[in-house]
Design a protein around this motif. Structure first.
Motif, PDB file in Angstrom:
ATOM      1  N   LEU A  69      13.384   8.257  -4.369  1.00  0.00           N
ATOM      2  CA  LEU A  69      12.712   9.453  -4.874  1.00  0.00           C
ATOM      3  C   LEU A  69      11.322   9.119  -5.413  1.00  0.00           C
ATOM      4  O   LEU A  69      10.356   9.832  -5.144  1.00  0.00           O
ATOM      5  CB  LEU A  69      13.558  10.097  -5.963  1.00  0.00           C
ATOM      6  CG  LEU A  69      13.146  11.489  -6.423  1.00  0.00           C
ATOM      7  CD1 LEU A  69      13.236  12.470  -5.268  1.00  0.00           C
ATOM      8  CD2 LEU A  69      14.026  11.946  -7.575  1.00  0.00           C
ATOM      9  N   PHE A  70      11.214   8.005  -6.142  1.00  0.00           N
ATOM     10  CA  PHE A  70       9.913   7.566  -6.629  1.00  0.00           C
ATOM     11  C   PHE A  70       8.971   7.252  -5.473  1.00  0.00           C
ATOM     12  O   PHE A  70       7.804   7.631  -5.485  1.00  0.00           O
ATOM     13  CB  PHE A  70      10.073   6.330  -7.528  1.00  0.00           C
ATOM     14  CG  PHE A  70       8.773   5.684  -7.873  1.00  0.00           C
ATOM     15  CD1 PHE A  70       7.930   6.255  -8.818  1.00  0.00           C
ATOM     16  CD2 PHE A  70       8.377   4.513  -7.246  1.00  0.00           C
ATOM     17  CE1 PHE A  70       6.715   5.665  -9.131  1.00  0.00           C
ATOM     18  CE2 PHE A  70       7.172   3.919  -7.551  1.00  0.00           C
ATOM     19  CZ  PHE A  70       6.338   4.498  -8.497  1.00  0.00           C
ATOM     20  N   THR A  71       9.494   6.552  -4.458  1.00  0.00           N
ATOM     21  CA  THR A  71       8.675   6.220  -3.293  1.00  0.00           C
ATOM     22  C   THR A  71       8.180   7.474  -2.593  1.00  0.00           C
ATOM     23  O   THR A  71       7.022   7.551  -2.173  1.00  0.00           O
ATOM     24  CB  THR A  71       9.480   5.346  -2.319  1.00  0.00           C
ATOM     25  OG1 THR A  71       9.973   4.207  -3.009  1.00  0.00           O
ATOM     26  CG2 THR A  71       8.640   4.889  -1.149  1.00  0.00           C
ATOM     27  N   LEU A  72       9.051   8.460  -2.458  1.00  0.00           N
ATOM     28  CA  LEU A  72       8.667   9.721  -1.828  1.00  0.00           C
ATOM     29  C   LEU A  72       7.567  10.417  -2.620  1.00  0.00           C
ATOM     30  O   LEU A  72       6.545  10.810  -2.052  1.00  0.00           O
ATOM     31  CB  LEU A  72       9.875  10.640  -1.697  1.00  0.00           C
ATOM     32  CG  LEU A  72       9.553  12.057  -1.193  1.00  0.00           C
ATOM     33  CD1 LEU A  72       9.148  12.015   0.266  1.00  0.00           C
ATOM     34  CD2 LEU A  72      10.727  12.969  -1.414  1.00  0.00           C
ATOM     35  N   TYR A  73       7.765  10.559  -3.927  1.00  0.00           N
ATOM     36  CA  TYR A  73       6.762  11.247  -4.740  1.00  0.00           C
ATOM     37  C   TYR A  73       5.451  10.467  -4.802  1.00  0.00           C
ATOM     38  O   TYR A  73       4.371  11.058  -4.807  1.00  0.00           O
ATOM     39  CB  TYR A  73       7.287  11.505  -6.148  1.00  0.00           C
ATOM     40  CG  TYR A  73       8.311  12.611  -6.204  1.00  0.00           C
ATOM     41  CD1 TYR A  73       8.231  13.704  -5.350  1.00  0.00           C
ATOM     42  CD2 TYR A  73       9.353  12.556  -7.108  1.00  0.00           C
ATOM     43  CE1 TYR A  73       9.167  14.710  -5.401  1.00  0.00           C
ATOM     44  CE2 TYR A  73      10.295  13.581  -7.170  1.00  0.00           C
ATOM     45  CZ  TYR A  73      10.187  14.648  -6.306  1.00  0.00           C
ATOM     46  OH  TYR A  73      11.111  15.652  -6.357  1.00  0.00           O
ATOM     47  N   PHE A  74       5.538   9.154  -4.829  1.00  0.00           N
ATOM     48  CA  PHE A  74       4.332   8.327  -4.842  1.00  0.00           C
ATOM     49  C   PHE A  74       3.548   8.503  -3.536  1.00  0.00           C
ATOM     50  O   PHE A  74       2.326   8.682  -3.550  1.00  0.00           O
ATOM     51  CB  PHE A  74       4.712   6.859  -5.058  1.00  0.00           C
ATOM     52  CG  PHE A  74       3.546   5.948  -5.233  1.00  0.00           C
ATOM     53  CD1 PHE A  74       2.798   5.973  -6.401  1.00  0.00           C
ATOM     54  CD2 PHE A  74       3.191   5.059  -4.237  1.00  0.00           C
ATOM     55  CE1 PHE A  74       1.719   5.140  -6.571  1.00  0.00           C
ATOM     56  CE2 PHE A  74       2.116   4.221  -4.397  1.00  0.00           C
ATOM     57  CZ  PHE A  74       1.371   4.251  -5.574  1.00  0.00           C
ATOM     58  N   ALA A  75       4.250   8.459  -2.408  1.00  0.00           N
ATOM     59  CA  ALA A  75       3.591   8.645  -1.116  1.00  0.00           C
ATOM     60  C   ALA A  75       3.010  10.046  -0.982  1.00  0.00           C
ATOM     61  O   ALA A  75       1.896  10.224  -0.463  1.00  0.00           O
ATOM     62  CB  ALA A  75       4.576   8.376   0.016  1.00  0.00           C
ATOM     63  N   LEU A  76       3.744  11.048  -1.455  1.00  0.00           N
ATOM     64  CA  LEU A  76       3.220  12.413  -1.403  1.00  0.00           C
ATOM     65  C   LEU A  76       1.999  12.580  -2.308  1.00  0.00           C
ATOM     66  O   LEU A  76       1.056  13.297  -1.972  1.00  0.00           O
ATOM     67  CB  LEU A  76       4.310  13.414  -1.800  1.00  0.00           C
ATOM     68  CG  LEU A  76       5.409  13.644  -0.768  1.00  0.00           C
ATOM     69  CD1 LEU A  76       6.501  14.533  -1.354  1.00  0.00           C
ATOM     70  CD2 LEU A  76       4.841  14.259   0.490  1.00  0.00           C
ATOM     71  N   GLY A  77       2.011  11.914  -3.465  1.00  0.00           N
ATOM     72  CA  GLY A  77       0.851  11.970  -4.359  1.00  0.00           C
ATOM     73  C   GLY A  77      -0.383  11.334  -3.751  1.00  0.00           C
ATOM     74  O   GLY A  77      -1.492  11.877  -3.849  1.00  0.00           O
ATOM     75  N   ILE A  78      -0.198  10.183  -3.102  1.00  0.00           N
ATOM     76  CA  ILE A  78      -1.328   9.526  -2.429  1.00  0.00           C
ATOM     77  C   ILE A  78      -1.843  10.413  -1.305  1.00  0.00           C
ATOM     78  O   ILE A  78      -3.052  10.569  -1.127  1.00  0.00           O
ATOM     79  CB  ILE A  78      -0.909   8.144  -1.911  1.00  0.00           C
ATOM     80  CG1 ILE A  78      -0.709   7.180  -3.074  1.00  0.00           C
ATOM     81  CG2 ILE A  78      -1.939   7.586  -0.941  1.00  0.00           C
ATOM     82  CD1 ILE A  78      -0.178   5.841  -2.665  1.00  0.00           C
ATOM     83  N   GLU A  79      -0.934  10.994  -0.557  1.00  0.00           N
ATOM     84  CA  GLU A  79      -1.337  11.863   0.552  1.00  0.00           C
ATOM     85  C   GLU A  79      -2.073  13.093   0.037  1.00  0.00           C
ATOM     86  O   GLU A  79      -3.085  13.508   0.596  1.00  0.00           O
ATOM     87  CB  GLU A  79      -0.093  12.288   1.336  1.00  0.00           C
ATOM     88  CG  GLU A  79      -0.381  13.019   2.612  1.00  0.00           C
ATOM     89  CD  GLU A  79      -0.915  12.122   3.705  1.00  0.00           C
ATOM     90  OE1 GLU A  79      -1.666  12.638   4.548  1.00  0.00           O
ATOM     91  OE2 GLU A  79      -0.586  10.939   3.718  1.00  0.00           O
TER      92      GLU A  79
END
Length: 101
Positions: A69-79
């Motif tokens: 979940l952290f990885t998903l939100y981190f990637a979405l934030g960068i995007e």
């Protein structure tokens, strides 16, 4: 990024074996082995296959832990932030310093 270079080194032909790779015509050899197209396809398959198999096997449980979940939100934030577009600025800066037109 490191895996791309490692796969490219592992899949590149050895020096001195330029006569014939797998009996392919010269045009096919240049297209796949000379340009790196085969390694790009192999990297894409290796990079996507494991996550797709895991997601199809685990379904919803694939993201049912805090690390995913952290990885998903981190990637979405960068995007969403667009910070990765600054790579083009670095490219333009290096080209400017090196004198490339």
């Amino acid at each position: 990024v490191l895996s791309v270079f490692v796969i490219n080194l592992c899949g590149s032909p050895l020096p001195g074996t330029a006569d014939s790779y797998f009996g392919l015509p010269d045009a096919m050899q240049q297209l796949f082995l000379g340009s790196g197209l085969a390694m790009i396809l192999m990297t894409a398959m290796l990079g996507q296959l494991t996550t797709q198999v895991n997601a199809s096997h685990c379904m919803i449980d694939f993201i049912n832990n805090y690390l995913a979940l952290f990885t998903l939100y981190f990637a979405l934030g960068i995007e969403f932030s667009g910070v990765m577009h600054c790579a083009y600025l670095i490219q333009y800066g290096v080209a400017l310093v090196s004198g490339e037109e």
